[in-house]
Design a protein around this motif. Structure first.
Motif, PDB file in Angstrom:
ATOM      1  N   UNK A   1       0.811  -1.130   0.014  1.00 49.04           N
ATOM      2  CA  UNK A   1       0.023   0.024  -0.173  1.00 49.04           C
ATOM      3  C   UNK A   1       0.881   1.261  -0.071  1.00 49.04           C
ATOM      4  N   UNK A   2       0.853   1.943  -1.184  1.00 49.87           N
ATOM      5  CA  UNK A   2       1.603   3.281  -1.289  1.00 49.87           C
ATOM      6  C   UNK A   2       1.531   4.152  -0.081  1.00 49.87           C
ATOM      7  N   UNK A   3       0.322   4.319   0.425  1.00 48.35           N
ATOM      8  CA  UNK A   3       0.278   5.211   1.585  1.00 48.35           C
ATOM      9  C   UNK A   3       0.682   4.781   2.851  1.00 48.35           C
ATOM     10  N   UNK A   4       1.130   3.647   2.909  1.00 48.33           N
ATOM     11  CA  UNK A   4       1.455   3.032   4.266  1.00 48.33           C
ATOM     12  C   UNK A   4       3.174   3.491   4.450  1.00 48.33           C
ATOM     13  N   UNK A   5       3.479   3.568   5.741  1.00 49.80           N
ATOM     14  CA  UNK A   5       4.822   3.728   6.252  1.00 49.80           C
ATOM     15  C   UNK A   5       5.585   2.430   5.749  1.00 49.80           C
ATOM     16  N   UNK A   6       5.008   1.456   5.653  1.00 47.19           N
ATOM     17  CA  UNK A   6       5.696   0.045   5.389  1.00 47.19           C
ATOM     18  C   UNK A   6       5.635  -0.320   4.081  1.00 47.19           C
ATOM     19  N   UNK A   7       5.315   0.643   3.036  1.00 44.18           N
ATOM     20  CA  UNK A   7       5.530   0.466   1.569  1.00 44.18           C
ATOM     21  C   UNK A   7       6.632   0.030   1.432  1.00 44.18           C
ATOM     22  N   UNK A   8       6.688  -1.123   0.417  1.00 42.83           N
ATOM     23  CA  UNK A   8       8.072  -1.665  -0.041  1.00 42.83           C
ATOM     24  C   UNK A   8       7.812  -2.070  -1.666  1.00 42.83           C
ATOM     25  N   UNK A   9       8.777  -1.015  -2.436  1.00 42.69           N
ATOM     26  CA  UNK A   9       8.301  -1.215  -3.706  1.00 42.69           C
ATOM     27  C   UNK A   9       8.620  -2.651  -4.383  1.00 42.69           C
ATOM     28  N   UNK A  10       9.368  -3.200  -3.702  1.00 36.51           N
ATOM     29  CA  UNK A  10       9.867  -4.606  -4.223  1.00 36.51           C
ATOM     30  C   UNK A  10       8.841  -5.708  -3.882  1.00 36.51           C
ATOM     31  N   UNK A  11       7.907  -5.445  -3.219  1.00 38.20           N
ATOM     32  CA  UNK A  11       6.919  -6.501  -2.707  1.00 38.20           C
ATOM     33  C   UNK A  11       5.970  -6.758  -3.794  1.00 38.20           C
ATOM     34  N   UNK A  12       5.829  -8.011  -4.408  1.00 40.36           N
ATOM     35  CA  UNK A  12       4.856  -8.283  -5.513  1.00 40.36           C
ATOM     36  C   UNK A  12       3.600  -8.680  -5.136  1.00 40.36           C
ATOM     37  N   UNK A  13       3.552  -9.257  -4.109  1.00 38.40           N
ATOM     38  CA  UNK A  13       2.456 -10.175  -3.680  1.00 38.40           C
ATOM     39  C   UNK A  13       2.482 -10.593  -2.159  1.00 38.40           C
ATOM     40  N   UNK A  14       1.377 -10.704  -1.556  1.00 38.14           N
ATOM     41  CA  UNK A  14       1.224 -11.229   0.010  1.00 38.14           C
ATOM     42  C   UNK A  14      -0.124 -11.316   0.637  1.00 38.14           C
ATOM     43  N   UNK A  15      -0.039 -12.050   1.559  1.00 38.65           N
ATOM     44  CA  UNK A  15      -1.287 -12.207   2.426  1.00 38.65           C
ATOM     45  C   UNK A  15      -1.021 -12.097   3.894  1.00 38.65           C
ATOM     46  N   UNK A  16      -1.686 -11.299   4.601  1.00 41.54           N
ATOM     47  CA  UNK A  16      -1.418 -11.018   6.108  1.00 41.54           C
ATOM     48  C   UNK A  16      -2.320 -12.280   6.852  1.00 41.54           C
ATOM     49  N   UNK A  17      -2.268 -12.305   8.369  1.00 42.08           N
ATOM     50  CA  UNK A  17      -2.967 -13.039   8.892  1.00 42.08           C
ATOM     51  C   UNK A  17      -2.818 -12.560  10.606  1.00 42.08           C
TER      52      UNK A  17
END
Length: 458
Positions: free
Chosen positions: A243-259
């Protein structure tokens, strides 16, 4: 929340309406893992621990996303609660069984009411909503909607239980031996568990499926109006790395899922790519009480940066390189043949590793007979260094070899007489011939004696 991992973990200012409901009650389960055997303070097996002193994810695994080569791990085989990372498998099984992503799925009222009462994270669809399957799948993967998971399961197999059985079958197919699913969404259940290693295997298969990857790599999705809601709505991913508006945004991340649940803690499975190198990371159980602020994203960023700084993707073997030479039997011309790799071999290796120092363990067929066609597989070579295997590739014939007709028939004769039963039969026949000869000689002697006696009488 109980089974909750929402975009509310990070305040979102994305345009549009974030549909997800995140007001689920925290579960009151206690305990950190299903089996308490693992000690979270045990030695980390990462090759460079200085980068990991502040690691808050006690159960983690980092691997080359292309080959599955494990670069780093800690407590990767301890059974843990996956929370909503479960939904990766839900999406995989769902997409494997959906015939049309535009077919309509209805959200069952009883299911909706139950999930609401249990405090599940919801994508925002209401009871009786008629939703396209494609939007249901985005509801599963982005805002982590439990109603989408159960709705998909009921639509495809009649019940969530039947769908879960398919999830467990798929887990077994992927070699996830320490995984068992009890539901489609990850709500707390002691019979619902996995490991960091198993989750990595499941995620690797998901990321390699272009259809599944499309959903996992999307950060925002707009859905059309439904029969219950006349306006367009927006689904937003819970993965702050995307999420580009997040302080944790990481431009190299392609995909993922939280839990996220209280017993499971904060979890994230993700994949990041920089240039021609791609890593897959599972980070599990950042304790919610010890770390009220979700640090799984900073953990993941830190590990990815460490990996990109310390590893490189290089060609470690050319497909034109002569690896070895083998003898060829029955050849019409020459009796040796060169073997080359079936393909170029690329691998992720430490940045300070000299490719020329990588060891080669060559294995070839015990005997090779002409004719041989260029490209025939005749062996393999394993490339390793200091106990780490980087690749195994087939060795193939570098050229074709014709067979000598004369040598071939001589070989057939030799093979015929080398057979044990043929030998036994020949020996028996030989013995019989000898006996026959002896008998004939004996009979001839008797005849001569008789003739001789007759002459003497006359």
């Amino acid at each position: 929340g109980n089974g909750t991992d929402s975009a509310a973990d990070e305040s979102s200012t994305e345009a549009g309406t974030d549909m997800s409901r995140t007001d689920g009650a925290d579960d009151d389960e206690s305990g950190n893992s299903i089996d308490e055997a693992a000690d979270t303070d045990q030695d980390i097996t990462f090759s460079e621990t200085a980068q990991l002193d502040t690691l808050n994810s006690p159960y983690a695994i980092l691997m080359d996303a292309s080959t599955g080569e494990v670069l780093a791990e800690q407590n990767a085989d301890t059974q843990m609660y996956p929370a909503s990372m479960t939904k990766i498998m839900t999406a995989v099984v769902g997409l494997e069984n959906l015939s049309d992503q535009n077919e309509t799925i209805t959200i069952d009222r009883d299911t909706y009411d139950r999930l609401y009462t249990e405090g599940a994270s919801l994508a925002g669809f209401g009871a009786g909503d008629e939703v396209k399957a494609i939007d249901i799948l985005y509801g599963v993967m982005l805002p982590s909607g439990a109603e989408c998971c159960v709705g998909l399961a009921q639509h495809l197999f009649g019940s969530e239980e039947n769908f879960v059985a398919k999830m467990n079958e798929k887990a077994a197919q992927l070699g996830a031996e320490n995984t068992h699913f009890a539901n489609t969404h990850g709500l707390q259940n002691e019979e619902h568990y996995t490991t960091a290693r198993d989750m990595a295997s499941i995620a690797k298969a998901a990321f390699e499926n272009e259809t599944v990857l499309k959903y996992l790599s999307t950060s925002v999705h707009e859905i059309a109006p439904t029969n219950k809601t006349p306006e367009k709505r927006t689904l937003v991913t819970t993965n702050s790395l995307m999420r580009k508006n997040s302080e944790h945004y990481y431009k190299y991340c392609r995909a993922g899922k939280t839990g996220t649940t209280t017993p499971a803690g904060y979890n994230l499975v993700s994949v990041a790519q920089k240039g021609d190198i791609e890593f897959l990371l599972v980070a599990m159980h950042v304790d919610k009480q010890t770390h009220p602020t979700n640090t799984v994203f900073s953990d993941s960023r830190s590990l990815y940066n460490w990996a990109f700084d310390n590893y490189k993707s290089v060609k470690i073997l050319e497909n034109t390189e002569i690896v070895t030479e083998v003898k060829v039997e029955l050849s019409a011309k020459g009796d040796h043949l060169i073997l080359v790799p079936e393909e170029n071999v690329y691998s992720v290796i430490p940045v300070d590793l000299d490719v020329s120092t990588i060891n080669r363990d060559v294995k070839t067929n015990e005997k090779i007979f002409a004719p041989v066609t260029e490209g025939d597989v005749l062996g393999s070579v394993t490339l390793s260094k200091d106990g780490v295997t980087y690749a195994t590739v087939n060795l193939v014939a570098g050229s074709s070899v014709e067979r000598s007709t004369v040598l071939y028939y001589l070989h057939l004769i030799e093979q015929f007489f080398s057979n044990l039963w043929v030998r036994i039969v020949c020996i028996i026949l030989g013995i019989l011939v000898v006996i026959y000869i002896i008998i004939m000689i004996s009979q001839n002697k008797r005849r001569r004696r008789k003739k001789l006696r007759r002459r003497i009488r006359f």
